[in-house]
Scaffold this motif. Structure first.
Motif, mmCIF file in Angstrom:
data_model
loop_
_atom_site.group_PDB
_atom_site.id
_atom_site.type_symbol
_atom_site.label_atom_id
_atom_site.label_comp_id
_atom_site.label_asym_id
_atom_site.label_seq_id
_atom_site.Cartn_x
_atom_site.Cartn_y
_atom_site.Cartn_z
ATOM 1 N N UNK A 19 0.817 -1.210 0.000
ATOM 2 C CA UNK A 19 0.000 0.000 0.000
ATOM 3 C C UNK A 19 0.849 1.256 0.000
ATOM 4 N N UNK A 20 1.923 1.230 0.772
ATOM 5 C CA UNK A 20 2.824 2.391 0.820
ATOM 6 C C UNK A 20 3.468 2.624 -0.553
ATOM 7 N N UNK A 21 3.864 1.546 -1.233
ATOM 8 C CA UNK A 21 4.457 1.672 -2.564
ATOM 9 C C UNK A 21 3.453 2.264 -3.557
ATOM 10 N N UNK A 22 2.208 1.824 -3.477
ATOM 11 C CA UNK A 22 1.189 2.357 -4.377
ATOM 12 C C UNK A 22 0.909 3.824 -4.060
ATOM 13 N N UNK A 23 0.876 4.176 -2.783
ATOM 14 C CA UNK A 23 0.681 5.576 -2.391
ATOM 15 C C UNK A 23 1.773 6.457 -2.997
ATOM 16 N N UNK A 24 3.027 5.998 -2.912
ATOM 17 C CA UNK A 24 4.141 6.752 -3.491
ATOM 18 C C UNK A 24 4.041 6.856 -5.000
ATOM 19 N N UNK A 25 3.642 5.755 -5.649
ATOM 20 C CA UNK A 25 3.503 5.763 -7.111
ATOM 21 C C UNK A 25 2.413 6.728 -7.547
ATOM 22 N N UNK A 26 1.307 6.751 -6.825
ATOM 23 C CA UNK A 26 0.231 7.682 -7.173
ATOM 24 C C UNK A 26 0.713 9.132 -7.078
ATOM 25 N N UNK A 27 1.449 9.432 -6.011
ATOM 26 C CA UNK A 27 1.975 10.789 -5.843
ATOM 27 C C UNK A 27 2.915 11.153 -6.989
ATOM 28 N N UNK A 28 3.766 10.198 -7.392
ATOM 29 C CA UNK A 28 4.691 10.465 -8.503
ATOM 30 C C UNK A 28 3.955 10.676 -9.819
ATOM 31 N N UNK A 29 2.779 10.085 -9.944
ATOM 32 C CA UNK A 29 1.972 10.243 -11.159
ATOM 33 C C UNK A 29 1.078 11.487 -11.097
ATOM 34 N N UNK A 30 1.188 12.246 -10.009
ATOM 35 C CA UNK A 30 0.417 13.472 -9.875
ATOM 36 C C UNK A 30 -0.965 13.286 -9.267
ATOM 37 N N UNK A 31 -1.257 12.097 -8.796
ATOM 38 C CA UNK A 31 -2.544 11.841 -8.143
ATOM 39 C C UNK A 31 -2.332 12.035 -6.648
ATOM 40 N N UNK A 32 -2.769 13.182 -6.138
ATOM 41 C CA UNK A 32 -2.456 13.514 -4.755
ATOM 42 C C UNK A 32 -3.687 13.600 -3.860
ATOM 43 N N UNK A 33 -4.841 13.140 -4.345
ATOM 44 C CA UNK A 33 -6.064 13.192 -3.543
ATOM 45 C C UNK A 33 -6.076 12.130 -2.450
ATOM 46 N N UNK A 34 -5.217 11.114 -2.556
ATOM 47 C CA UNK A 34 -5.255 9.989 -1.631
ATOM 48 C C UNK A 34 -4.021 10.005 -0.749
ATOM 49 N N UNK A 35 -4.254 10.011 0.559
ATOM 50 C CA UNK A 35 -3.122 10.098 1.487
ATOM 51 C C UNK A 35 -2.552 8.732 1.854
ATOM 52 N N UNK A 36 -3.326 7.666 1.619
ATOM 53 C CA UNK A 36 -2.841 6.327 1.952
ATOM 54 C C UNK A 36 -3.613 5.288 1.146
ATOM 55 N N UNK A 37 -2.952 4.162 0.911
ATOM 56 C CA UNK A 37 -3.569 3.025 0.242
ATOM 57 C C UNK A 37 -3.258 1.791 1.081
ATOM 58 N N UNK A 38 -4.258 0.930 1.273
ATOM 59 C CA UNK A 38 -4.045 -0.352 1.927
ATOM 60 C C UNK A 38 -4.497 -1.428 0.962
ATOM 61 N N UNK A 39 -3.729 -2.474 0.835
ATOM 62 C CA UNK A 39 -4.013 -3.538 -0.121
ATOM 63 C C UNK A 39 -4.374 -4.806 0.629
ATOM 64 N N UNK A 40 -5.471 -5.412 0.212
ATOM 65 C CA UNK A 40 -5.944 -6.636 0.851
ATOM 66 C C UNK A 40 -6.182 -7.732 -0.168
ATOM 67 N N UNK A 41 -6.997 -8.698 0.230
ATOM 68 C CA UNK A 41 -7.296 -9.844 -0.632
ATOM 69 C C UNK A 41 -8.805 -10.014 -0.714
ATOM 70 N N UNK A 42 -9.259 -10.505 -1.862
ATOM 71 C CA UNK A 42 -10.678 -10.809 -2.083
ATOM 72 C C UNK A 42 -10.781 -12.255 -2.536
ATOM 73 N N UNK A 43 -11.671 -13.002 -1.885
ATOM 74 C CA UNK A 43 -11.919 -14.394 -2.261
ATOM 75 C C UNK A 43 -13.370 -14.508 -2.688
#
Length: 82
Positions: A19-43
């Protein structure tokens, strides 16, 4: 056929490196509306026949015992999708 959907997320108090890696990638892409991302699983558990209380209880047990690691993850939602 109905499907039981189980969502599992890392416990809130634990770090989520993906989630932290995705948060950083979003910021680098100019998407700054999201302060954090958490990644889970769906079954998705496909059910033959109807989803009875017994089937749903079995899904809850499987989610707690097999689909998630209770030390680091929480089962956050179990829902039936027709």
């Amino acid at each position: 056929m109905p499907t039981i959907v189980v969502d599992v997320m890392p416990k809130a108090e634990l770090l989520d490196p993906q989630g932290k890696a995705v948060t950083g990638a979003l910021a680098r892409l100019g998407v700054e509306q999201f302060s954090a991302v958490r990644i889970g699983k769906r079954f998705e558990l496909t059910v033959e026949g109807q989803v009875t209380d017994e089937v749903l209880a079995s899904a809850r047990q499987v989610a707690a015992d097999i689909l998630s690691n209770g030390v680091i993850e929480d089962v956050v939602d179990i829902e039936v999708v027709e």
